[in-house]
Design a protein around this motif. Structure first.
Motif, PDB file in Angstrom:
ATOM      1  N   PRO A 239       0.821  -1.217   0.000  1.00  9.22           N
ATOM      2  CA  PRO A 239       0.000   0.000   0.000  1.00  9.22           C
ATOM      3  C   PRO A 239       0.854   1.265   0.000  1.00  9.22           C
ATOM      4  CG  PRO A 239      -0.810  -1.578   1.618  1.00  9.22           C
ATOM      5  CD  PRO A 239       0.520  -2.090   1.151  1.00  9.22           C
ATOM      6  N   THR A 240       0.417   2.239  -0.793  1.00  5.32           N
ATOM      7  CA  THR A 240       1.082   3.547  -0.824  1.00  5.32           C
ATOM      8  C   THR A 240       0.183   4.665  -0.309  1.00  5.32           C
ATOM      9  OG1 THR A 240       0.348   3.945  -3.109  1.00  5.32           O
ATOM     10  CG2 THR A 240       2.498   2.867  -2.796  1.00  5.32           C
ATOM     11  N   MET A 241      -1.100   4.346  -0.089  1.00  5.40           N
ATOM     12  CA  MET A 241      -2.064   5.356   0.326  1.00  5.40           C
ATOM     13  C   MET A 241      -3.155   4.706   1.158  1.00  5.40           C
ATOM     14  SD  MET A 241      -4.505   7.811  -2.071  1.00  5.40           S
ATOM     15  CE  MET A 241      -3.242   9.029  -2.447  1.00  5.40           C
ATOM     16  N   LEU A 242      -3.685   5.469   2.113  1.00  4.91           N
ATOM     17  CA  LEU A 242      -4.870   5.073   2.866  1.00  4.91           C
ATOM     18  C   LEU A 242      -5.881   6.203   2.802  1.00  4.91           C
ATOM     19  CD1 LEU A 242      -6.456   3.318   5.013  1.00  4.91           C
ATOM     20  CD2 LEU A 242      -5.386   4.804   6.710  1.00  4.91           C
ATOM     21  N   LEU A 243      -7.119   5.873   2.464  1.00  6.76           N
ATOM     22  CA  LEU A 243      -8.237   6.797   2.574  1.00  6.76           C
ATOM     23  C   LEU A 243      -9.184   6.232   3.616  1.00  6.76           C
ATOM     24  CD1 LEU A 243      -9.010   7.641  -1.179  1.00  6.76           C
ATOM     25  CD2 LEU A 243      -7.483   8.829   0.410  1.00  6.76           C
ATOM     26  N   CYS A 244      -9.583   7.070   4.569  1.00  6.30           N
ATOM     27  CA  CYS A 244     -10.349   6.575   5.709  1.00  6.30           C
ATOM     28  C   CYS A 244     -11.413   7.583   6.120  1.00  6.30           C
ATOM     29  CB  CYS A 244      -9.400   6.309   6.885  1.00  6.30           C
ATOM     30  SG  CYS A 244     -10.190   5.633   8.353  1.00  6.30           S
ATOM     31  N   GLY A 245     -12.669   7.160   6.103  1.00  2.00           N
ATOM     32  CA  GLY A 245     -13.734   7.999   6.625  1.00  2.00           C
ATOM     33  C   GLY A 245     -13.468   8.321   8.087  1.00  2.00           C
ATOM     34  N   THR A 246     -13.680   9.581   8.472  1.00  3.10           N
ATOM     35  CA  THR A 246     -13.225  10.037   9.785  1.00  3.10           C
ATOM     36  C   THR A 246     -14.294  10.865  10.491  1.00  3.10           C
ATOM     37  OG1 THR A 246     -10.932  10.091   9.000  1.00  3.10           O
ATOM     38  CG2 THR A 246     -11.439  11.360  10.981  1.00  3.10           C
ATOM     39  N   GLY A 247     -14.544  10.479  11.754  1.00  2.87           N
ATOM     40  CA  GLY A 247     -15.392  11.264  12.635  1.00  2.87           C
ATOM     41  C   GLY A 247     -14.519  11.896  13.702  1.00  2.87           C
ATOM     42  N   GLY A 248     -14.394  11.217  14.842  1.00  8.22           N
ATOM     43  CA  GLY A 248     -13.530  11.724  15.903  1.00  8.22           C
ATOM     44  C   GLY A 248     -12.058  11.477  15.688  1.00  8.22           C
ATOM     45  N   GLY A 249     -11.720  10.572  14.745  1.00  9.79           N
ATOM     46  CA  GLY A 249     -10.319  10.375  14.376  1.00  9.79           C
ATOM     47  C   GLY A 249      -9.632   9.177  14.997  1.00  9.79           C
ATOM     48  N   GLY A 250     -10.349   8.362  15.774  1.00  9.26           N
ATOM     49  CA  GLY A 250      -9.702   7.233  16.429  1.00  9.26           C
ATOM     50  C   GLY A 250      -9.224   6.164  15.475  1.00  9.26           C
ATOM     51  N   LEU A 251     -10.039   5.836  14.458  1.00  7.46           N
ATOM     52  CA  LEU A 251      -9.645   4.792  13.513  1.00  7.46           C
ATOM     53  C   LEU A 251      -8.419   5.198  12.720  1.00  7.46           C
ATOM     54  CD1 LEU A 251      -9.984   2.162  11.946  1.00  7.46           C
ATOM     55  CD2 LEU A 251     -11.668   3.332  10.492  1.00  7.46           C
ATOM     56  N   ILE A 252      -8.448   6.390  12.126  1.00  3.19           N
ATOM     57  CA  ILE A 252      -7.317   6.770  11.284  1.00  3.19           C
ATOM     58  C   ILE A 252      -6.061   6.999  12.119  1.00  3.19           C
ATOM     59  CG2 ILE A 252      -7.738   9.277  11.223  1.00  3.19           C
ATOM     60  CD1 ILE A 252      -7.005   9.072   8.166  1.00  3.19           C
ATOM     61  N   ALA A 253      -6.217   7.398  13.388  1.00  4.88           N
ATOM     62  CA  ALA A 253      -5.052   7.517  14.266  1.00  4.88           C
ATOM     63  C   ALA A 253      -4.420   6.149  14.496  1.00  4.88           C
ATOM     64  CB  ALA A 253      -5.450   8.145  15.602  1.00  4.88           C
ATOM     65  N   GLY A 254      -5.252   5.146  14.768  1.00  6.15           N
ATOM     66  CA  GLY A 254      -4.734   3.794  14.929  1.00  6.15           C
ATOM     67  C   GLY A 254      -4.100   3.273  13.650  1.00  6.15           C
ATOM     68  N   CYS A 255      -4.717   3.583  12.512  1.00  5.03           N
ATOM     69  CA  CYS A 255      -4.156   3.181  11.219  1.00  5.03           C
ATOM     70  C   CYS A 255      -2.793   3.827  10.992  1.00  5.03           C
ATOM     71  CB  CYS A 255      -5.099   3.565  10.091  1.00  5.03           C
ATOM     72  SG  CYS A 255      -6.652   2.649  10.053  1.00  5.03           S
ATOM     73  N   ALA A 256      -2.684   5.098  11.334  1.00  2.18           N
ATOM     74  CA  ALA A 256      -1.416   5.820  11.140  1.00  2.18           C
ATOM     75  C   ALA A 256      -0.310   5.213  11.992  1.00  2.18           C
ATOM     76  CB  ALA A 256      -1.612   7.299  11.478  1.00  2.18           C
ATOM     77  N   LEU A 257      -0.625   4.840  13.221  1.00  2.00           N
ATOM     78  CA  LEU A 257       0.365   4.203  14.083  1.00  2.00           C
ATOM     79  C   LEU A 257       0.762   2.827  13.537  1.00  2.00           C
ATOM     80  CD1 LEU A 257      -1.062   5.094  17.605  1.00  2.00           C
ATOM     81  CD2 LEU A 257       0.979   6.066  16.525  1.00  2.00           C
ATOM     82  N   SER A 258      -0.193   2.108  12.964  1.00  2.00           N
ATOM     83  CA  SER A 258       0.110   0.807  12.373  1.00  2.00           C
ATOM     84  C   SER A 258       1.057   0.951  11.190  1.00  2.00           C
ATOM     85  CB  SER A 258      -1.179   0.109  11.929  1.00  2.00           C
ATOM     86  OG  SER A 258      -1.945  -0.303  13.035  1.00  2.00           O
ATOM     87  N   ALA A 259       0.805   1.951  10.356  1.00  2.00           N
ATOM     88  CA  ALA A 259       1.682   2.187   9.205  1.00  2.00           C
ATOM     89  C   ALA A 259       3.075   2.590   9.654  1.00  2.00           C
ATOM     90  CB  ALA A 259       1.082   3.262   8.307  1.00  2.00           C
ATOM     91  N   GLU A 260       3.152   3.512  10.606  1.00  2.00           N
ATOM     92  CA  GLU A 260       4.449   3.966  11.101  1.00  2.00           C
ATOM     93  C   GLU A 260       5.217   2.812  11.734  1.00  2.00           C
ATOM     94  OE1 GLU A 260       5.964   7.724  13.724  1.00  2.00           O
ATOM     95  OE2 GLU A 260       4.500   6.403  14.678  1.00  2.00           O
TER      96      GLU A 260
ATOM     97  N   MET B  51     -20.724  12.479  12.186  1.00  2.00           N
ATOM     98  CA  MET B  51     -21.165  13.826  12.579  1.00  2.00           C
ATOM     99  C   MET B  51     -20.665  14.181  13.987  1.00  2.00           C
ATOM    100  SD  MET B  51     -24.997  13.581  10.925  1.00  2.00           S
ATOM    101  CE  MET B  51     -25.609  15.129  11.573  1.00  2.00           C
ATOM    102  N   THR B  52     -19.364  14.181  14.144  1.00  2.00           N
ATOM    103  CA  THR B  52     -18.773  14.587  15.425  1.00  2.00           C
ATOM    104  C   THR B  52     -18.617  16.116  15.466  1.00  2.00           C
ATOM    105  OG1 THR B  52     -16.601  14.186  14.451  1.00  2.00           O
ATOM    106  CG2 THR B  52     -17.517  12.443  15.819  1.00  2.00           C
ATOM    107  N   ILE B  53     -18.582  16.652  16.689  1.00  2.00           N
ATOM    108  CA  ILE B  53     -18.453  18.102  16.846  1.00  2.00           C
ATOM    109  C   ILE B  53     -17.009  18.545  16.663  1.00  2.00           C
ATOM    110  CG2 ILE B  53     -18.828  20.054  18.386  1.00  2.00           C
ATOM    111  CD1 ILE B  53     -21.339  18.687  17.259  1.00  2.00           C
ATOM    112  N   LYS B  54     -16.061  17.781  17.209  1.00  2.00           N
ATOM    113  CA  LYS B  54     -14.645  18.092  17.015  1.00  2.00           C
ATOM    114  C   LYS B  54     -13.830  16.822  17.202  1.00  2.00           C
ATOM    115  CE  LYS B  54     -13.691  19.551  21.786  1.00  2.00           C
ATOM    116  NZ  LYS B  54     -13.172  20.654  22.651  1.00  2.00           N
ATOM    117  N   PRO B  55     -12.597  16.791  16.716  1.00  2.00           N
ATOM    118  CA  PRO B  55     -11.768  15.592  16.861  1.00  2.00           C
ATOM    119  C   PRO B  55     -11.446  15.304  18.321  1.00  2.00           C
ATOM    120  CG  PRO B  55     -10.864  17.078  15.199  1.00  2.00           C
ATOM    121  CD  PRO B  55     -11.930  17.836  15.939  1.00  2.00           C
TER     122      PRO B  55
END
Length: 333
Positions: free
Chosen positions: A175-196, A239-243
């Protein structure tokens, strides 16, 4: 502020193995040709309870002490976290209370109740779900399990992308790219740590509905910014108010710019998922696919993991989406 690590995600992956599904990484040659890319569709809509949220919910409950489990837990959720926590609670013998918006899809409310949780409804425009949850915790001695702003929840969510990376490698894809639907940001944060932690150079982008692009705007501003809670969107899950503060600490270091998609682009992605991928996907779960379809220049030449995050929607919504797609359908260029 405790920030989860790659080691936490690896530990979560081992801990969760008996409790969750290993979801497939799907390919579709037709979409690849249309977009000039290699799409790896991570189908978390096929996960237990219909979304990735079960990963974080189980990880949080499994880490709790026995006394905390006996006390019971409370959470606030648009629906998917609530269902996931209710299911995990039923499996582990933990009483669960979930604060949910009164306008949440009925499928999500009934699904949460079906797994044995107590549901407390609130008005998203006039009441604070966090305050209601905190009051319930204080009054009843419950442990709060946030939907995204929690290190153990984030570590659990990150196992989805760790799984995807390893499955891609098995079939010779990098993989060279990840696209991730984001509300509060927990999933993509975990994904970013997995990639790193995996030592991979992957461009990572949050995808949000128009009007609820708090993560993208926060990344651009370098600080947390909020949405207008009265904004309209079909993506109830996003539909989160903020991250979340913990996800933002991770995401501001590891993510590229965020992108938005419109309701019409979401609907088109849901139709494509149904016809071409044979997947029933809820609006928020289709955000990443919507971006790839509507902005093919972003994924052209990439091997892109597309997180299809959930599939919980009411049948009337599905019926309204399932209009025939013309045979001459062409991706925008």
């Amino acid at each position: 502020m405790k920030i989860p690590t790659f080691a936490d995600i690896e530990a979560a992956a081992s801990r969760l193995r008996p409790y969750i599904a290993h979801t497939p990484l799907l390919r579709n040659p037709v979409l690849d040709r249309r977009l000039g890319a290699r799409l790896l569709i991570k189908a978390e809509c096929l996960q237990l309870t219909g979304s990735f949220k079960v990963r974080g919910a189980f990880n949080r409950l499994l880490i709790m002490s026995e006394s905390e489990r006996k006390a019971g837990v409370v959470a606030w959720s648009a629906g998917n976290h609530g269902q996931a926590l209710a299911y995990a609670g039923q499996c582990l013998g933990v009483a669960v209370t979930v604060v949910m918006p009164s306008d949440a899809p009925r499928a999500k409310i009934s699904g949460t109740e079906r797994w044995g949780a107590k549901v407390v409804l609130y008005d998203r425009l006039t009441e604070s779900r966090e305050q209601i949850g905190q009051d319930l915790a204080l009054q009843n001695g419950l442990v709060i399990v946030p939907p995204f702003d929690d290190p153990d929840v984030i570590a659990g969510q990150g196992t989805a992308f760790l799984e995807a990376i390893r499955d891609a490698q098995v079939v010779g894809e990098t993989p060279t790219m990840l696209l991730c639907g984001t509300g509060g940001g927990g999933l993509i944060a975990g994904c970013a740590l997995s990639a790193e932690g995996s030592g991979m150079d992957i461009r990572m982008h949050a995808v949000e509905p128009v009007g609820y692009d708090d993560m993208g705007r926060s990344l651009a501003a370098g600080r947390l910014v909020s949405n207008n809670p009265a904004a309209a969107s079909i993506c109830d899950a996003l539909m989160t108010i903020k991250p979340g503060e913990i996800p933002f600490e991770i995401n501001k270091r590891l993510l590229g710019p965020g992108y938005t998609v419109s309701d019409d682009e979401i609907r088109e992605a849901m139709r494509v998922a149904l016809q071409d991928l044979k997947l029933v996907v809820e609006p928020g779960g289709a955000a990443a696919l919507a971006l790839a379809l509507s902005r093919p220049e972003l994924v052209r030449g990439q091997t892109a993991v597309i997180m299809v995050t959930g599939g919980n929607l009411d049948l009337p919504t599905l019926a309204s989406i399932a209009a025939p797609i013309p045979d001459s359908f062409e991706v925008k260029r």
